[in-house]
Design a protein around this motif. Structure first.
Motif, PDB file in Angstrom:
ATOM      1  N   GLU A 116     -54.556  30.154  -8.252  1.00 41.72           N
ATOM      2  CA  GLU A 116     -55.332  29.657  -7.111  1.00 41.72           C
ATOM      3  C   GLU A 116     -56.260  30.733  -6.568  1.00 41.72           C
ATOM      4  N   GLN A 176     -59.238  31.013  -8.822  1.00 42.92           N
ATOM      5  CA  GLN A 176     -60.108  29.847  -8.662  1.00 42.92           C
ATOM      6  C   GLN A 176     -60.941  29.951  -7.382  1.00 42.92           C
ATOM      7  N   ARG A 179     -62.183  21.848  -8.571  1.00 42.77           N
ATOM      8  CA  ARG A 179     -61.015  22.590  -8.086  1.00 42.77           C
ATOM      9  C   ARG A 179     -60.355  21.801  -6.956  1.00 42.77           C
ATOM     10  N   LEU A 185     -57.309  21.216  -6.153  1.00 42.93           N
ATOM     11  CA  LEU A 185     -56.159  21.822  -5.486  1.00 42.93           C
ATOM     12  C   LEU A 185     -56.604  22.729  -4.340  1.00 42.93           C
ATOM     13  N   ARG A 235     -59.314  22.220  -2.514  1.00 40.02           N
ATOM     14  CA  ARG A 235     -59.694  21.331  -1.420  1.00 40.02           C
ATOM     15  C   ARG A 235     -58.451  20.866  -0.665  1.00 40.02           C
ATOM     16  N   LYS A 236     -57.417  20.541  -1.399  1.00 36.73           N
ATOM     17  CA  LYS A 236     -56.167  20.095  -0.769  1.00 36.73           C
ATOM     18  C   LYS A 236     -55.582  21.200   0.095  1.00 36.73           C
ATOM     19  N   CYS A 237     -55.572  22.421  -0.428  1.00 30.93           N
ATOM     20  CA  CYS A 237     -54.972  23.557   0.279  1.00 30.93           C
ATOM     21  C   CYS A 237     -55.778  23.955   1.506  1.00 30.93           C
ATOM     22  N   ASP A 289     -54.592  19.479   3.413  1.00 29.31           N
ATOM     23  CA  ASP A 289     -53.270  19.778   3.982  1.00 29.31           C
ATOM     24  C   ASP A 289     -53.381  20.225   5.438  1.00 29.31           C
TER      25      ASP A 289
END
Length: 321
Positions: free
Chosen positions: A218, A221, A263, A265, A267-269, A273
């Motif tokens: 992560e 990225q 990417r 994940l 955006r989610k992080c 979230d």
């Protein structure tokens, strides 16, 4: 390591004070990612709609009886030329009893926060950036160091997210943008002067964990996304600020959310979230009946994971001003 940062002859020394804004820096860079080179710029995509659409603000309101909850989406780094803000934004601040920020602004501005962040962004003895990322990523890192006038050997001691933030602040400041001119600092100073209570959604430790808690993959990225943004920031900055001022959601969404397509994940992080975690606090604010101004990065307001859509799904009547 801290002595390196404090050395006034090294360019990064000029950035140390702003390092407490690390999450804000990364999310700001997401704003500056437009279409890749060779593709149609976002400005031309949204210009046709803008010509037929009255100018609005990056500001929304929820009315609950006699009280209101304003939500202002910001670009965290701005310039002195960005002021004055619109009458609607100033009116929202004037009417509000409380101003709520993403993170603890008081803690972000403390000197010890910068020291803690620097320590968290430094590899332990025996580890380096070269050993932690792919050869292709490291080659881009070396190229960016050369462009920024930073010594590769010293920067190699820092983790990818910390290097990304350093590059970000140096590049943005060349264009005349700075956190000191951001709406967060502007309204935090005014709230303190005017006796309004500043509040926040995340503690400084929660803010830190957005980065110190990243996995190795992560982290790399996120660093690559930051480098992508830096390649386009000079081209896109003026247009993005203009779209922000006029509340052009289509243009902003193309810039900000498209940058996360490869990417998801991240955006989610960084967005999804956190938005879901903030929702109960926002709903509580609405129920309290105090007029409140919520100040968060505009990326948090866009798309199906954005706060505006999440609030609408709970039955709130959210209106853009």
């Amino acid at each position: 390591m801290l002595s390196v940062l404090q050395n006034r002859t090294w360019p990064i020394a000029r950035c140390v004070r702003g390092l407490g804004f690390m999450a804000l820096a990364v999310l700001t860079l997401a704003c500056f990612v437009g279409p890749a080179r060779g593709q149609q710029p976002v400005a031309s995509v949204s210009a046709r709609k803008a010509a037929d659409t009255p100018s609005r603000n990056p500001l929304w309101v929820i009315e609950n009886g006699k009280s209101k909850t304003y939500i202002l989406g910001t670009i965290h780094l701005m310039s002195a030329k960005s002021y004055p803000l619109s009458e609607a934004i100033e009116k929202a601040y004037s009417e509000s009893d409380i101003v709520v920020f993403e993170s603890d602004m008081r803690a972000i501005n403390r000197a010890d926060t910068q020291v803690r962040l620097t320590q968290g962004g430094t590899y332990p003895a025996g580890r380096t950036l070269r050993k932690s990322v792919s050869s292709a990523t490291y080659a881009r890192f070396e190229k960016r160091c050369a462009a920024a006038g930073l010594p590769v050997r010293q920067m190699d001691r820092f983790k990818p997210w910390f290097c990304g933030i350093t590059f970000t602040m140096l590049e943005i400041r060349k264009l005349g943008f700075d956190f000191e001119y951001g709406p967060e600092q502007y309204f935090y100073r005014r709230a303190r002067k005017d006796g309004k209570k500043p509040d926040y959604f995340e503690s400084i430790d929660e803010h830190f964990r957005l980065f110190t808690g990243l996995s190795k993959k992560e982290d790399e990225q996120l660093f690559l996304q930051t480098l992508d943004a830096l390649d386009l920031v000079k081209r896109d900055t003026a247009g993005i600020v203009q779209r922000w001022k006029t509340g052009d959601l289509d243009g902003l969404t193309l810039n900000m959310l498209d940058s996360f397509k490869t990417r998801p994940l991240l955006r989610k992080c960084l967005l999804g979230d956190r938005n879901r975690k903030w929702m109960p606090k926002i709903e509580e604010r609405i129920k309290k009946g105090q007029t409140t101004l919520i100040v968060v990065g505009v990326a948090h307001l866009l798309g199906d994971q954005g706060l505006i859509e999440l609030l609408k799904k709970t039955g709130q009547a959210v209106r853009q001003l």
